[in-house]
Design a protein around this motif. Structure first.
Motif, PDB file in Angstrom:
ATOM      1  N   LEU A   1       0.831  -1.207   0.000  1.00 39.18           N
ATOM      2  CA  LEU A   1       0.000   0.000   0.000  1.00 39.18           C
ATOM      3  C   LEU A   1       0.867   1.259   0.000  1.00 39.18           C
ATOM      4  O   LEU A   1       1.631   1.499   0.942  1.00 39.18           O
ATOM      5  N   HIS A   2       0.742   2.043  -1.063  1.00 44.09           N
ATOM      6  CA  HIS A   2       1.522   3.265  -1.240  1.00 44.09           C
ATOM      7  C   HIS A   2       0.843   4.144  -2.279  1.00 44.09           C
ATOM      8  O   HIS A   2      -0.020   3.684  -3.015  1.00 44.09           O
ATOM      9  N   LEU A   3       1.275   5.394  -2.339  1.00 44.75           N
ATOM     10  CA  LEU A   3       0.835   6.320  -3.371  1.00 44.75           C
ATOM     11  C   LEU A   3       2.047   6.579  -4.265  1.00 44.75           C
ATOM     12  O   LEU A   3       3.040   7.151  -3.811  1.00 44.75           O
ATOM     13  N   THR A   4       1.983   6.121  -5.503  1.00 39.62           N
ATOM     14  CA  THR A   4       3.102   6.297  -6.429  1.00 39.62           C
ATOM     15  C   THR A   4       3.167   7.738  -6.918  1.00 39.62           C
ATOM     16  O   THR A   4       2.185   8.280  -7.420  1.00 39.62           O
ATOM     17  N   LEU A   5       4.335   8.343  -6.757  1.00 35.17           N
ATOM     18  CA  LEU A   5       4.577   9.682  -7.286  1.00 35.17           C
ATOM     19  C   LEU A   5       5.175   9.629  -8.681  1.00 35.17           C
ATOM     20  O   LEU A   5       4.889  10.464  -9.522  1.00 35.17           O
ATOM     21  N   ARG A   6       6.019   8.629  -8.913  1.00 35.48           N
ATOM     22  CA  ARG A   6       6.687   8.519 -10.210  1.00 35.48           C
ATOM     23  C   ARG A   6       7.194   7.094 -10.397  1.00 35.48           C
ATOM     24  O   ARG A   6       7.944   6.592  -9.574  1.00 35.48           O
ATOM     25  N   PHE A   7       6.756   6.439 -11.470  1.00 36.76           N
ATOM     26  CA  PHE A   7       7.314   5.151 -11.856  1.00 36.76           C
ATOM     27  C   PHE A   7       8.553   5.438 -12.691  1.00 36.76           C
ATOM     28  O   PHE A   7       8.501   6.222 -13.641  1.00 36.76           O
ATOM     29  N   ILE A   8       9.661   4.848 -12.324  1.00 36.32           N
ATOM     30  CA  ILE A   8      10.921   5.080 -13.034  1.00 36.32           C
ATOM     31  C   ILE A   8      11.178   3.966 -14.040  1.00 36.32           C
ATOM     32  O   ILE A   8      11.587   4.219 -15.158  1.00 36.32           O
ATOM     33  N   GLY A   9      10.932   2.733 -13.648  1.00 31.08           N
ATOM     34  CA  GLY A   9      11.171   1.601 -14.528  1.00 31.08           C
ATOM     35  C   GLY A   9      12.533   0.983 -14.284  1.00 31.08           C
ATOM     36  O   GLY A   9      13.181   1.250 -13.279  1.00 31.08           O
ATOM     37  N   SER A  10      12.966   0.176 -15.225  1.00 28.36           N
ATOM     38  CA  SER A  10      14.230  -0.553 -15.091  1.00 28.36           C
ATOM     39  C   SER A  10      15.410   0.327 -15.483  1.00 28.36           C
ATOM     40  O   SER A  10      15.441   0.864 -16.589  1.00 28.36           O
ATOM     41  N   VAL A  11      16.338   0.452 -14.560  1.00 24.19           N
ATOM     42  CA  VAL A  11      17.552   1.240 -14.792  1.00 24.19           C
ATOM     43  C   VAL A  11      18.746   0.456 -14.268  1.00 24.19           C
ATOM     44  O   VAL A  11      18.611  -0.396 -13.397  1.00 24.19           O
ATOM     45  N   ASP A  12      19.921   0.761 -14.796  1.00 22.83           N
ATOM     46  CA  ASP A  12      21.124   0.096 -14.305  1.00 22.83           C
ATOM     47  C   ASP A  12      21.597   0.768 -13.008  1.00 22.83           C
ATOM     48  O   ASP A  12      21.085   1.807 -12.605  1.00 22.83           O
TER      49      ASP A  12
ATOM     50  N   LEU B   1      20.470   9.892  -5.328  1.00 17.99           N
ATOM     51  CA  LEU B   1      21.139  11.148  -4.986  1.00 17.99           C
ATOM     52  C   LEU B   1      20.235  12.342  -5.288  1.00 17.99           C
ATOM     53  O   LEU B   1      20.110  13.265  -4.470  1.00 17.99           O
ATOM     54  N   ALA B   2      19.584  12.329  -6.434  1.00 19.35           N
ATOM     55  CA  ALA B   2      18.683  13.430  -6.794  1.00 19.35           C
ATOM     56  C   ALA B   2      17.524  13.543  -5.807  1.00 19.35           C
ATOM     57  O   ALA B   2      17.140  14.647  -5.402  1.00 19.35           O
ATOM     58  N   LEU B   3      16.969  12.407  -5.398  1.00 21.31           N
ATOM     59  CA  LEU B   3      15.853  12.439  -4.449  1.00 21.31           C
ATOM     60  C   LEU B   3      16.300  12.902  -3.073  1.00 21.31           C
ATOM     61  O   LEU B   3      15.525  13.535  -2.349  1.00 21.31           O
ATOM     62  N   SER B   4      17.547  12.610  -2.715  1.00 21.31           N
ATOM     63  CA  SER B   4      18.038  12.997  -1.389  1.00 21.31           C
ATOM     64  C   SER B   4      18.122  14.514  -1.236  1.00 21.31           C
ATOM     65  O   SER B   4      18.138  15.024  -0.114  1.00 21.31           O
ATOM     66  N   THR B   5      18.164  15.239  -2.338  1.00 19.52           N
ATOM     67  CA  THR B   5      18.259  16.704  -2.269  1.00 19.52           C
ATOM     68  C   THR B   5      16.898  17.381  -2.377  1.00 19.52           C
ATOM     69  O   THR B   5      16.805  18.602  -2.249  1.00 19.52           O
ATOM     70  N   LEU B   6      15.855  16.603  -2.611  1.00 21.79           N
ATOM     71  CA  LEU B   6      14.519  17.165  -2.791  1.00 21.79           C
ATOM     72  C   LEU B   6      13.976  17.672  -1.457  1.00 21.79           C
ATOM     73  O   LEU B   6      14.068  16.986  -0.441  1.00 21.79           O
TER      74      LEU B   6
ATOM     75  N   GLN C   1      10.816  16.535 -11.998  1.00 23.74           N
ATOM     76  CA  GLN C   1      11.914  17.420 -12.391  1.00 23.74           C
ATOM     77  C   GLN C   1      13.269  16.853 -11.976  1.00 23.74           C
ATOM     78  O   GLN C   1      14.242  16.936 -12.737  1.00 23.74           O
ATOM     79  N   ALA C   2      13.344  16.239 -10.794  1.00 21.90           N
ATOM     80  CA  ALA C   2      14.590  15.616 -10.349  1.00 21.90           C
ATOM     81  C   ALA C   2      14.976  14.463 -11.269  1.00 21.90           C
ATOM     82  O   ALA C   2      16.150  14.277 -11.597  1.00 21.90           O
ATOM     83  N   MET C   3      13.987  13.695 -11.734  1.00 20.76           N
ATOM     84  CA  MET C   3      14.276  12.567 -12.622  1.00 20.76           C
ATOM     85  C   MET C   3      14.722  13.063 -14.006  1.00 20.76           C
ATOM     86  O   MET C   3      15.580  12.451 -14.638  1.00 20.76           O
TER      87      MET C   3
ATOM     88  N   ARG D   1      16.422  15.808 -14.486  1.00 13.83           N
ATOM     89  CA  ARG D   1      17.817  16.226 -14.293  1.00 13.83           C
ATOM     90  C   ARG D   1      18.776  15.033 -14.314  1.00 13.83           C
ATOM     91  O   ARG D   1      19.928  15.162 -14.705  1.00 13.83           O
ATOM     92  N   VAL D   2      18.292  13.861 -13.912  1.00 10.68           N
ATOM     93  CA  VAL D   2      19.105  12.639 -13.931  1.00 10.68           C
ATOM     94  C   VAL D   2      19.240  12.105 -15.360  1.00 10.68           C
ATOM     95  O   VAL D   2      20.111  11.299 -15.652  1.00 10.68           O
ATOM     96  N   GLY D   3      18.354  12.568 -16.256  1.00  8.00           N
ATOM     97  CA  GLY D   3      18.412  12.131 -17.644  1.00  8.00           C
ATOM     98  C   GLY D   3      17.270  11.232 -18.061  1.00  8.00           C
ATOM     99  O   GLY D   3      17.268  10.694 -19.171  1.00  8.00           O
ATOM    100  N   LEU D   4      16.276  11.069 -17.195  1.00 11.64           N
ATOM    101  CA  LEU D   4      15.110  10.252 -17.530  1.00 11.64           C
ATOM    102  C   LEU D   4      14.075  11.093 -18.266  1.00 11.64           C
ATOM    103  O   LEU D   4      14.039  12.322 -18.140  1.00 11.64           O
TER     104      LEU D   4
END
Length: 180
Positions: free
Chosen positions: A36-47, A56-61, A104-106, A108-111
């Motif tokens: 049980l959660h509220l999804t803010l952003r699905f990122i998908g499969s990443v290396d 790191l980007a989320l830690s600065t939010l 916006q943070a994602m 900046r990461v290139g997604l």
């Protein structure tokens, strides 16, 4: 590869209230407490390097902890059949602001930016494509249409990793950051 998403987790009393609604639709695969959660952003499969950049980007939010309530129920349809049942969360404004910051943070990461409209909800059940339960779904929606709760705060932003298996997805929190 790491299959990631960013979410907010409701407190235990709210999760208990949501679990109390989970009945009456036989082919439904109801979520368990850990899902049980509220999804803010699905990122998908990443290396791994991208996953580390995401963390790191989320830690600065920085964002205030939104205070919200449960607000009704609904369903997502796929080809005229119910694919998921959900509980709404309101008000939308504070949640949409956090969603935009995460997106916006994602970027900046290139997604890629999120292209789907943001609808704050907590998924309660999934139904398979062949499920013939529309009458049960309609009854469930009517029974829980007035779902509400006391006000509660989402206190942490959480980065989850999703593991797919035969029984469905399991979610592992891999990092969390307090909201101010």
């Amino acid at each position: 590869m790491h299959r990631l998403f960013v979410a907010l987790r409701p407190p235990p009393a709210i999760r208990d209230a949501l679990i109390d609604t989970m009945d009456g639709v036989l082919p439904a695969r109801w979520q368990d407490d850990e899902q049980l959660h509220l999804t803010l952003r699905f990122i998908g499969s990443v290396d791994r390097p991208v996953a580390e950049d995401v963390a790191l980007a989320l830690s600065t939010l920085s964002a205030p902890a939104p205070t919200v309530t449960l607000s009704g129920v609904g369903r997502f349809e796929q080809r005229g059949r119910t694919g998921a049942l959900w509980a709404g969360v309101a008000p939308h404004d504070a949640l949409a602001a956090i969603h935009r910051k995460v997106d916006q943070a994602m970027i900046r990461v290139g997604l890629e930016p999120e292209h789907r409209a943001f609808l704050p909800h907590i998924t309660l059940a999934r139904l398979s494509r062949g499920a013939q339960a529309e009458m049960e779904v309609a009854a469930w929606l009517a029974r829980h249409a007035a779902l509400t709760s006391e006000r509660f705060a989402f206190s942490h932003l959480i980065l989850y990793e999703s593991h797919l298996g035969q029984a469905g997805a399991s979610y592992e929190p891999i990092a969390r950051w307090p909201l101010a």
